[in-house]
Design an enzyme around this catalytic site. Structure first.
Site, PDB file in Angstrom:
ATOM      1  N   ASP A   8       0.852  -1.187   0.000  1.00 19.40           N
ATOM      2  CA  ASP A   8       0.000   0.000   0.000  1.00 19.40           C
ATOM      3  C   ASP A   8       0.889   1.237   0.000  1.00 19.40           C
ATOM      4  O   ASP A   8       1.855   1.315   0.783  1.00 19.40           O
ATOM      5  CB  ASP A   8      -0.898   0.019   1.236  1.00 19.40           C
ATOM      6  CG  ASP A   8      -2.021  -1.008   1.153  1.00 19.40           C
ATOM      7  OD1 ASP A   8      -2.096  -1.725   0.136  1.00 19.40           O
ATOM      8  OD2 ASP A   8      -2.804  -1.093   2.107  1.00 19.40           O
ATOM      9  N   ASP A 134     -15.611  -3.140  -0.059  1.00 16.63           N
ATOM     10  CA  ASP A 134     -15.045  -2.810   1.246  1.00 16.63           C
ATOM     11  C   ASP A 134     -16.202  -2.551   2.199  1.00 16.63           C
ATOM     12  O   ASP A 134     -17.028  -1.658   1.955  1.00 16.63           O
ATOM     13  CB  ASP A 134     -14.155  -1.575   1.142  1.00 16.63           C
ATOM     14  CG  ASP A 134     -13.060  -1.746   0.099  1.00 16.63           C
ATOM     15  OD1 ASP A 134     -12.501  -2.854   0.019  1.00 16.63           O
ATOM     16  OD2 ASP A 134     -12.778  -0.786  -0.635  1.00 16.63           O
TER      17      ASP A 134
END
Length: 249
Positions: A8, A134
């Site tokens: 990330d 998500d």
């Protein structure tokens, strides 16, 4: 079930967030290029890269990140701020193995329809699209997990399937970055509702025990990030697991 190591990126640095909160980040003293090379040199052939700035509409990382990605022979699953069909097409044409779409697919009712129509005549392109779901308490979140959608989780999955998209990356935000175990119950619900989906699990994995638990279910792959950076799971263990999965096909 394959293990896909994660990288990330936030403000040009390798980070992990806790519960998707940009104010709860852990920065790691390693460059993007070094992390990619570390994975490659240890036999990893598939990585998951998320541009966290891009997820909020800031593409300042993108140019330098793409220059690094272009130099690797590994397959890359990429997401963060993908808002147009042109972006998706350009990424796939440039060699990105899979493109993750999230916010635009949720906020623009026509986007998935247009994406489906655009790729209808392109061989295997639908297989290269990953739909991000998500969730927090089964509520779909978007825009870097900062906004909530009124769309019900299972209804959204059904819509995507009807348009020909069947690969889903599901992250339980309450688990993400906490090393407290994966969202097994959530994944079981998704698979019971839609057994045909190709599910990628994400969030909460803390050890190989969690990997073994997820492998009890028909989950195609699992993204692992913080457990690697915190030395809970080694790259060698990932390599051995993935080789074992390959040999069992």
């Amino acid at each position: 079930m394959y293990i896909i190591p994660a990288i990330d990126i936030l403000d040009g640095k390798v980070v992990r967030l806790r519960e998707g909160d940009y104010n709860q980040k852990t920065e790691y003293d390693v460059s993007i290029a070094e992390m990619i090379e570390k994975y490659r040199s240890n036999g990893t052939d598939f990585i998951h890269i998320i541009d966290l700035n891009g997820a909020k509409g800031d593409f300042s990382n993108q140019k330098s990140l793409f220059e690094i990605i272009k130099k690797t022979e590994m397959k890359v699953q990429y997401g963060g701020g993908i808002r147009t069909i042109e972006q998706v097409t350009n990424l796939l044409d440039a060699g990105i193995h899979r493109v993750i779409v999230g916010t635009q697919a949720i906020t623009n009712p026509d986007f998935l329809q247009e994406l489906s129509e655009a790729f209808a005549k392109k061989d295997n392109y639908a297989n290269k699209i990953v739909i991000a779901i998500d969730v927090l308490d089964e509520v779909i979140k978007y825009s870097g997990w900062m906004e909530s959608s009124p769309i019900k989780l299972m209804d959204y999955v059904d819509k995507c399937l009807a348009l020909g998209f069947f690969r889903f990356l599901c992250t339980d935000i309450s688990k993400d970055g906490k090393l407290g175990g994966a969202a097994v119950e959530l994944y079981k619900k998704l698979l019971e509702h839609s057994p045909m989906i190709k599910l990628i699990a994400s969030g909460g994995v803390s050890s190989m025990d969690d990997i073994h638990e997820l492998a009890k279910y028909p989950i195609r792959s699992v993204v692992v990030g913080k457990a690697i950076y915190e030395d809970r799971i080694t790259i060698e263990e990932i390599k051995d697991w993935n080789l074992k999965m390959l040999s069992s096909i």
